[in-house]
Design an enzyme around this catalytic site. Sequence first.
Site, short mmCIF file in Angstrom:
data_model
loop_
_atom_site.label_atom_id
_atom_site.label_comp_id
_atom_site.label_asym_id
_atom_site.label_seq_id
_atom_site.Cartn_x
_atom_site.Cartn_y
_atom_site.Cartn_z
CB CYS A 34 44.09 37.19 43.68
SG CYS A 34 45.75 36.77 43.89
CG ASP A 41 42.38 37.31 39.75
OD1 ASP A 41 42.70 38.24 39.53
OD2 ASP A 41 42.63 36.22 40.46
#
Length: 122
Positions: A34, A41
Amino acid sequence: MPSEPSKDLIALDDPYPERDYEVRCTTPELTCVCPVTGQPDFATVEIAYIPDRQIVELKSLKLYLWSYRDEPVHHEAVTNRILDDLVASIAPKQATVETRWLVRGGITTVVTARHRAQAALD
């Protein structure tokens, strides 16, 4: 072929260029970082395409997806970039990339990007 991340997608000749058929590749192992929080992620990515003259070599696709592991990128950007790179590499008649991201802050995100060659539109 090396077993390390690579942004190179290798194109192979389509073994059945006279026929329209769909190739579907799915993996639950797409990861990136991220760009806001720096946290990892995780997503399942599904790539579906109808070849024109070329197909993507699968190990190169695996290494390509692996190349996003440490890259700070938003879900929407990585999904569209995968589609753009696939289209640039093999010029399919049609292609769809869908990413299904694991829950972050109580929100599940699904991003779908589509390509249709001009000839397929005519």
